[in-house]
Design a protein around this motif. Structure first.
Motif, short mmCIF file in Angstrom:
data_model
loop_
_atom_site.label_atom_id
_atom_site.label_comp_id
_atom_site.label_asym_id
_atom_site.label_seq_id
_atom_site.Cartn_x
_atom_site.Cartn_y
_atom_site.Cartn_z
N CYS A 20 101.52 10.84 -32.73
CA CYS A 20 100.26 10.20 -32.33
C CYS A 20 99.08 11.14 -32.54
CB CYS A 20 100.32 9.75 -30.87
SG CYS A 20 101.39 8.33 -30.61
N ILE A 21 99.24 12.39 -32.20
CA ILE A 21 98.15 13.36 -32.37
C ILE A 21 97.81 13.52 -33.84
CG2 ILE A 21 97.58 15.82 -32.17
CD1 ILE A 21 99.08 15.78 -29.49
N ILE A 22 98.83 13.67 -34.69
CA ILE A 22 98.60 13.82 -36.12
C ILE A 22 97.95 12.56 -36.70
CG2 ILE A 22 99.75 14.13 -38.36
CD1 ILE A 22 99.62 16.66 -36.64
N GLY A 23 98.40 11.39 -36.27
CA GLY A 23 97.80 10.14 -36.75
C GLY A 23 96.34 10.00 -36.35
N LEU A 24 96.02 10.37 -35.12
CA LEU A 24 94.63 10.29 -34.67
C LEU A 24 93.74 11.28 -35.43
CD1 LEU A 24 95.09 9.85 -30.83
CD2 LEU A 24 94.19 8.18 -32.45
N GLN A 25 94.26 12.46 -35.72
CA GLN A 25 93.49 13.42 -36.49
C GLN A 25 93.23 12.90 -37.90
OE1 GLN A 25 95.67 17.11 -36.24
NE2 GLN A 25 94.50 17.79 -34.46
N ALA A 26 94.24 12.29 -38.52
CA ALA A 26 94.08 11.75 -39.87
C ALA A 26 93.07 10.60 -39.86
CB ALA A 26 95.42 11.27 -40.41
N ALA A 27 93.13 9.75 -38.86
CA ALA A 27 92.18 8.63 -38.77
C ALA A 27 90.76 9.15 -38.57
CB ALA A 27 92.57 7.71 -37.61
N TYR A 28 90.59 10.17 -37.74
CA TYR A 28 89.26 10.73 -37.53
C TYR A 28 88.73 11.38 -38.81
CZ TYR A 28 85.46 13.66 -35.96
OH TYR A 28 84.24 14.26 -35.84
N LEU A 29 89.59 12.09 -39.52
CA LEU A 29 89.16 12.73 -40.77
C LEU A 29 88.71 11.67 -41.78
CD1 LEU A 29 88.87 15.28 -42.47
CD2 LEU A 29 91.23 14.94 -43.20
N GLN A 30 89.47 10.58 -41.88
CA GLN A 30 89.11 9.51 -42.80
C GLN A 30 87.78 8.88 -42.40
OE1 GLN A 30 90.60 8.58 -45.60
NE2 GLN A 30 89.12 6.97 -45.98
N TYR A 31 87.60 8.63 -41.11
CA TYR A 31 86.36 8.03 -40.61
C TYR A 31 85.17 8.95 -40.86
CZ TYR A 31 82.75 6.61 -37.36
OH TYR A 31 81.55 6.28 -36.80
N SER A 32 85.33 10.23 -40.52
CA SER A 32 84.20 11.14 -40.67
C SER A 32 83.84 11.34 -42.13
CB SER A 32 84.50 12.48 -40.00
OG SER A 32 85.55 13.15 -40.67
N THR A 33 84.83 11.38 -43.03
CA THR A 33 84.55 11.54 -44.45
C THR A 33 83.78 10.34 -44.98
OG1 THR A 33 86.58 12.83 -44.69
CG2 THR A 33 85.60 11.95 -46.69
N THR A 34 84.22 9.15 -44.61
CA THR A 34 83.54 7.94 -45.05
C THR A 34 82.13 7.86 -44.48
OG1 THR A 34 85.68 6.82 -45.10
CG2 THR A 34 83.73 5.42 -45.13
N HIS A 35 81.99 8.20 -43.21
CA HIS A 35 80.69 8.13 -42.55
C HIS A 35 79.72 9.14 -43.16
CE1 HIS A 35 78.01 7.04 -39.32
NE2 HIS A 35 77.86 8.31 -38.99
N GLU A 36 80.18 10.35 -43.43
CA GLU A 36 79.32 11.37 -44.04
C GLU A 36 78.91 10.97 -45.45
OE1 GLU A 36 77.89 14.15 -42.82
OE2 GLU A 36 78.65 13.53 -40.87
N ALA A 37 79.83 10.38 -46.21
CA ALA A 37 79.50 9.95 -47.57
C ALA A 37 78.43 8.86 -47.53
CB ALA A 37 80.74 9.44 -48.28
N ALA A 38 78.54 7.95 -46.58
CA ALA A 38 77.53 6.88 -46.45
C ALA A 38 76.17 7.47 -46.08
CB ALA A 38 77.98 5.87 -45.40
N LYS A 39 76.16 8.47 -45.21
CA LYS A 39 74.90 9.10 -44.83
C LYS A 39 74.29 9.83 -46.03
CE LYS A 39 74.72 11.45 -40.99
NZ LYS A 39 75.09 12.32 -39.86
N ARG A 40 75.13 10.50 -46.84
CA ARG A 40 74.62 11.19 -48.02
C ARG A 40 74.03 10.20 -49.02
NH1 ARG A 40 79.44 13.59 -49.70
NH2 ARG A 40 80.19 13.97 -47.64
N ASP A 41 74.68 9.05 -49.20
CA ASP A 41 74.17 8.05 -50.12
C ASP A 41 72.81 7.53 -49.67
OD1 ASP A 41 76.37 8.34 -51.72
OD2 ASP A 41 77.43 6.58 -50.92
N VAL A 42 72.64 7.33 -48.40
CA VAL A 42 71.36 6.86 -47.87
C VAL A 42 70.30 7.92 -48.10
CG1 VAL A 42 70.13 6.28 -45.75
CG2 VAL A 42 72.37 5.29 -46.19
#
Length: 126
Positions: A56-78
């Motif tokens: 569960c800990i590893i899965g939550l870390q992977a989900a957070y990494l995916q979310y933060s990467t996508t969110h940062e890319a969207a902010k950079r595009d803006v």
């Protein structure tokens, strides 16, 4: 015949007061049986719980990494879009033609290409 209680006549025993019935099941708590613990099963459940927690800990870390990467890319595009729009507006303003910068001093603004041509002609004529 002897007067021992073993050989006492039955008539005397029937005349004696009967003993009250005693319920021994509720008198004292029974001592715990330590053989009831299933140690291998407890160890197995603990080990499996640790594995599930780790997954569960590893899965939550992977989900957070995916979310933060996508969110940062969207902010950079803006940000890049905003920068590009600002640059295009500035270029349009610079290349728009002649404008007054200050009417009192009779200073005008002109497109950079034409300003470079004027400066080059002035240096050629000198």
């Amino acid at each position: 015949m002897s007067d021992t209680p073993e050989n006492a006549p039955e008539t005397e025993a029937s005349e004696a007061t009967p003993a009250p019935a005693v319920d021994h099941a509720h008198d004292a708590p029974t001592a715990p049986n330590y053989d009831d613990l299933n140690t291998p099963m407890i160890a197995l459940v603990g080990f499996l719980s640790a594995i599930v927690t780790f997954i569960c800990i590893i899965g939550l870390q992977a989900a957070y990494l995916q979310y933060s990467t996508t969110h940062e890319a969207a902010k950079r595009d803006v940000r890049l879009g905003a920068v590009e729009s600002i640059l295009s507006a500035q270029k349009a303003k610079l290349n728009n033609g002649y404008t007054w910068v200050n009417k009192e001093t009779k200073t005008i603004g002109m497109p950079i290409d034409q300003a470079m041509k004027v400066v080059a002609q002035q240096y050629e004529s000198n």
